[in-house]
Motif scaffolding. Structure first.
Motif, PDB file in Angstrom:
ATOM      1  N   CYS A  49       0.812  -1.291   0.116  1.00 52.22           N
ATOM      2  CA  CYS A  49      -0.060   0.105  -0.146  1.00 52.22           C
ATOM      3  C   CYS A  49       0.790   1.293   0.038  1.00 52.22           C
ATOM      4  N   VAL A  70      -8.530   1.316   2.789  1.00 52.85           N
ATOM      5  CA  VAL A  70      -8.123   1.812   1.726  1.00 52.85           C
ATOM      6  C   VAL A  70      -8.731   3.023   1.484  1.00 52.85           C
ATOM      7  N   ILE A 115      -2.637   0.538  -4.447  1.00 47.04           N
ATOM      8  CA  ILE A 115      -2.262  -0.927  -4.146  1.00 47.04           C
ATOM      9  C   ILE A 115      -1.359  -1.752  -5.313  1.00 47.04           C
TER      10      ILE A 115
END
Length: 68
Positions: free
Chosen positions: A40, A52, A58
């Motif tokens: 991430c 997220v 990602i």
């Protein structure tokens, strides 16, 4: 690079991996996260419930997902 359009405030990492088609099941998503195969924003992250948010990137299995 894939783009994922976020409709709420955040999405849990394992759900994002499933929704983007990079894994087939939630169990598979949990496994790749706990094995340290997911990054991430350039850093390996082991949190399955990572929130997220927009602007995050990602990386998994040679693919990048930009969250918008």
């Amino acid at each position: 690079m894939l783009e994922f359009i976020l409709e709420g405030e955040f999405i849990p990492l394992i759900q994002l991996l499933k929704a983007s088609g990079l894994v087939e099941t939630g169990g598979q998503a949990q496994t790749v996260v706990t094995e340290g195969l997911v990054k991430c924003n350039g850093e390996v992250d082991y949190r399955k419930r990572l929130k997220v948010r927009r602007g995050d990137v990602i990386e998994f299995n040679g693919q990048k997902i930009t969250v918008k």
